[in-house]
Design a protein around this motif. Structure first.
Motif, mmCIF file in Angstrom:
data_model
loop_
_atom_site.group_PDB
_atom_site.id
_atom_site.type_symbol
_atom_site.label_atom_id
_atom_site.label_comp_id
_atom_site.label_asym_id
_atom_site.label_seq_id
_atom_site.Cartn_x
_atom_site.Cartn_y
_atom_site.Cartn_z
ATOM 1 N N ILE A 67 -5.363 13.835 9.293
ATOM 2 C CA ILE A 67 -4.897 14.154 7.937
ATOM 3 C C ILE A 67 -3.620 13.395 7.614
ATOM 4 O O ILE A 67 -3.363 13.056 6.452
ATOM 5 N N SER A 68 -2.813 13.073 8.624
ATOM 6 C CA SER A 68 -1.583 12.311 8.381
ATOM 7 C C SER A 68 -1.878 10.969 7.723
ATOM 8 O O SER A 68 -1.061 10.441 6.975
ATOM 9 N N MET A 69 -3.068 10.425 7.981
ATOM 10 C CA MET A 69 -3.468 9.171 7.355
ATOM 11 C C MET A 69 -3.493 9.302 5.840
ATOM 12 O O MET A 69 -3.191 8.368 5.115
ATOM 13 N N LEU A 70 -3.855 10.483 5.355
ATOM 14 C CA LEU A 70 -3.990 10.688 3.923
ATOM 15 C C LEU A 70 -2.683 11.081 3.251
ATOM 16 O O LEU A 70 -2.594 11.092 2.033
ATOM 17 N N PHE A 71 -1.667 11.400 4.045
ATOM 18 C CA PHE A 71 -0.361 11.745 3.487
ATOM 19 C C PHE A 71 0.600 10.570 3.516
ATOM 20 O O PHE A 71 1.756 10.707 3.185
ATOM 21 N N GLY A 72 0.139 9.410 3.919
ATOM 22 C CA GLY A 72 1.013 8.258 4.067
ATOM 23 C C GLY A 72 1.569 7.700 2.784
ATOM 24 O O GLY A 72 2.446 6.859 2.804
ATOM 25 N N HIS A 73 1.082 8.152 1.646
ATOM 26 C CA HIS A 73 1.562 7.629 0.373
ATOM 27 C C HIS A 73 2.790 8.375 -0.120
ATOM 28 O O HIS A 73 3.382 8.003 -1.115
ATOM 29 N N VAL A 74 3.171 9.430 0.586
ATOM 30 C CA VAL A 74 4.302 10.239 0.196
ATOM 31 C C VAL A 74 5.596 9.561 0.652
ATOM 32 O O VAL A 74 5.653 8.956 1.714
ATOM 33 N N ASN A 75 6.628 9.667 -0.131
ATOM 34 C CA ASN A 75 7.970 9.181 0.202
ATOM 35 C C ASN A 75 8.063 7.675 0.407
ATOM 36 O O ASN A 75 8.915 7.206 1.149
ATOM 37 N N VAL A 76 7.204 6.901 -0.233
ATOM 38 C CA VAL A 76 7.325 5.451 -0.230
ATOM 39 C C VAL A 76 7.965 5.077 -1.559
ATOM 40 O O VAL A 76 7.452 5.444 -2.608
ATOM 41 N N PRO A 77 9.100 4.371 -1.530
ATOM 42 C CA PRO A 77 9.712 3.981 -2.801
ATOM 43 C C PRO A 77 8.713 3.228 -3.679
ATOM 44 O O PRO A 77 7.960 2.375 -3.183
ATOM 45 N N VAL A 78 8.701 3.530 -4.951
ATOM 46 C CA VAL A 78 7.717 2.957 -5.878
ATOM 47 C C VAL A 78 7.715 1.432 -5.818
ATOM 48 O O VAL A 78 6.650 0.815 -5.814
ATOM 49 N N ASP A 79 8.897 0.810 -5.742
ATOM 50 C CA ASP A 79 8.936 -0.652 -5.741
ATOM 51 C C ASP A 79 8.454 -1.263 -4.431
ATOM 52 O O ASP A 79 8.249 -2.472 -4.344
ATOM 53 N N GLU A 80 8.224 -0.436 -3.381
ATOM 54 C CA GLU A 80 7.706 -0.931 -2.106
ATOM 55 C C GLU A 80 6.222 -0.632 -1.913
ATOM 56 O O GLU A 80 5.591 -1.204 -1.026
ATOM 57 N N GLN A 81 5.662 0.258 -2.734
ATOM 58 C CA GLN A 81 4.255 0.640 -2.573
ATOM 59 C C GLN A 81 3.365 -0.596 -2.684
ATOM 60 O O GLN A 81 3.486 -1.386 -3.600
ATOM 61 N N GLY A 82 2.477 -0.737 -1.707
ATOM 62 C CA GLY A 82 1.553 -1.860 -1.702
ATOM 63 C C GLY A 82 2.128 -3.137 -1.116
ATOM 64 O O GLY A 82 1.424 -4.130 -1.001
ATOM 65 N N PHE A 83 3.427 -3.110 -0.757
ATOM 66 C CA PHE A 83 4.071 -4.301 -0.231
ATOM 67 C C PHE A 83 4.675 -4.105 1.153
ATOM 68 O O PHE A 83 4.525 -4.948 2.021
ATOM 69 N N ILE A 84 5.413 -3.018 1.355
ATOM 70 C CA ILE A 84 6.222 -2.822 2.556
ATOM 71 C C ILE A 84 5.783 -1.560 3.290
ATOM 72 O O ILE A 84 5.532 -0.529 2.668
ATOM 73 N N VAL A 85 5.720 -1.638 4.621
ATOM 74 C CA VAL A 85 5.513 -0.459 5.467
ATOM 75 C C VAL A 85 6.693 -0.415 6.420
ATOM 76 O O VAL A 85 6.829 -1.279 7.284
ATOM 77 N N ARG A 86 7.549 0.560 6.242
ATOM 78 C CA ARG A 86 8.729 0.700 7.106
ATOM 79 C C ARG A 86 8.306 1.276 8.456
ATOM 80 O O ARG A 86 7.365 2.067 8.548
ATOM 81 N N LYS A 87 9.022 0.894 9.505
ATOM 82 C CA LYS A 87 8.683 1.307 10.864
ATOM 83 C C LYS A 87 8.485 2.818 10.975
ATOM 84 O O LYS A 87 7.528 3.287 11.568
ATOM 85 N N GLY A 88 9.363 3.588 10.389
ATOM 86 C CA GLY A 88 9.262 5.043 10.479
ATOM 87 C C GLY A 88 8.257 5.664 9.528
ATOM 88 O O GLY A 88 8.058 6.868 9.542
ATOM 89 N N ALA A 89 7.593 4.841 8.702
ATOM 90 C CA ALA A 89 6.662 5.368 7.710
ATOM 91 C C ALA A 89 5.218 4.945 7.964
ATOM 92 O O ALA A 89 4.359 5.099 7.107
ATOM 93 N N ARG A 90 4.938 4.434 9.162
ATOM 94 C CA ARG A 90 3.561 4.035 9.474
ATOM 95 C C ARG A 90 2.663 5.261 9.524
ATOM 96 O O ARG A 90 3.070 6.315 10.004
ATOM 97 N N ARG A 91 1.437 5.084 9.063
ATOM 98 C CA ARG A 91 0.466 6.176 9.106
ATOM 99 C C ARG A 91 -0.316 6.130 10.405
ATOM 100 O O ARG A 91 -0.834 5.086 10.785
ATOM 101 N N GLU A 92 -0.400 7.281 11.084
ATOM 102 C CA GLU A 92 -1.241 7.376 12.277
ATOM 103 C C GLU A 92 -2.691 7.300 11.840
ATOM 104 O O GLU A 92 -3.085 7.903 10.842
ATOM 105 N N ILE A 93 -3.474 6.554 12.604
ATOM 106 C CA ILE A 93 -4.897 6.430 12.299
ATOM 107 C C ILE A 93 -5.694 6.661 13.557
ATOM 108 O O ILE A 93 -5.144 6.789 14.635
ATOM 109 N N GLY A 94 -6.999 6.679 13.424
ATOM 110 C CA GLY A 94 -7.840 6.930 14.585
ATOM 111 C C GLY A 94 -7.756 8.378 15.008
ATOM 112 O O GLY A 94 -7.163 9.207 14.339
ATOM 113 N N ILE A 95 -8.334 8.667 16.129
ATOM 114 C CA ILE A 95 -8.428 10.045 16.599
ATOM 115 C C ILE A 95 -7.430 10.322 17.718
ATOM 116 O O ILE A 95 -7.288 11.423 18.168
#
Length: 190
Positions: A67-95
């Protein structure tokens, strides 16, 4: 700072659509499994409706992602959305099974590929053969990893890269240190 007024941030809906399609599911099939209407699911995928946390849990379960994969869009600055993934904001994926933890390095799943950071814990292995309709290239940043690709055995070391083109494969890290790799996978599967 480069900014385009015409840029529309990639979204939860777009990621859900990509995940659904990667699993070969139609809107109707996913809606039936979720016991929701096709219209509702279509609105969620177009970001016209926000699913509840309960809905997201069920969607994540059906699509086989945390479910954390689906919450990854939270708390990303609007001007960085779609461009930048900060180290502490990576989404966990897989099982996160068999001693493998993975994080999405791509900003979202809307490209023709995804970039993944994988950590293979010491003395871990996947026992099942993995076969998926993808093309994958990986670069081992640190450690060593044993691979079986298409029936052939390889040991890869830090600085090595390898490719998998839909072949059955599996891995084992029988060594005393983690192996860390960066993968490019097309099409996205997470």
């Amino acid at each position: 700072m480069l900014h385009s007024d015409s840029f529309q941030a990639k979204s939860l809906g777009a990621d859900l659509r990509t995940l659904r399609k990667a699993r070969g599911m139609t809107l109707t099939e996913l809606a039936e499994v979720l016991r929701r209407s096709v219209g509702w699911l279509s609105q969620v995928e177009r970001d016209l409706s926000e699913p509840s946390v309960t809905d997201l849990r069920e969607i994540a379960s059906v699509l086989g992602v945390p479910i954390s994969m689906l919450f990854g869009h939270v708390n990303v600055p609007v001007d960085e959305q779609g461009f930048i993934v900060r180290k502490g904001a990576r989404r966990e994926i897989g099982i996160n099974k068999a001693g493998l933890s993975e994080e999405l390095l791509s900003p979202d799943l809307t490209d023709d590929f995804e970039v993944v950071h994988s950590t293979f814990e010491p003395h871990s292995e996947v026992k099942d053969i993995i076969t998926r309709p993808t093309q994958e290239v990986a670069y081992l940043i640190s450690g060593k990893l044993d691979l079986w690709i298409g029936g052939r055995f390889f040991t890869v070391y830090a600085g090595d890269s390898f490719r998998i083109r839909g072949e059955p494969h599996r891995w084992i890290n029988p060594y005393d240190e983690p192996a860390v790799a960066i993968w490019v996978i097309a099409p996205p599967v997470y």
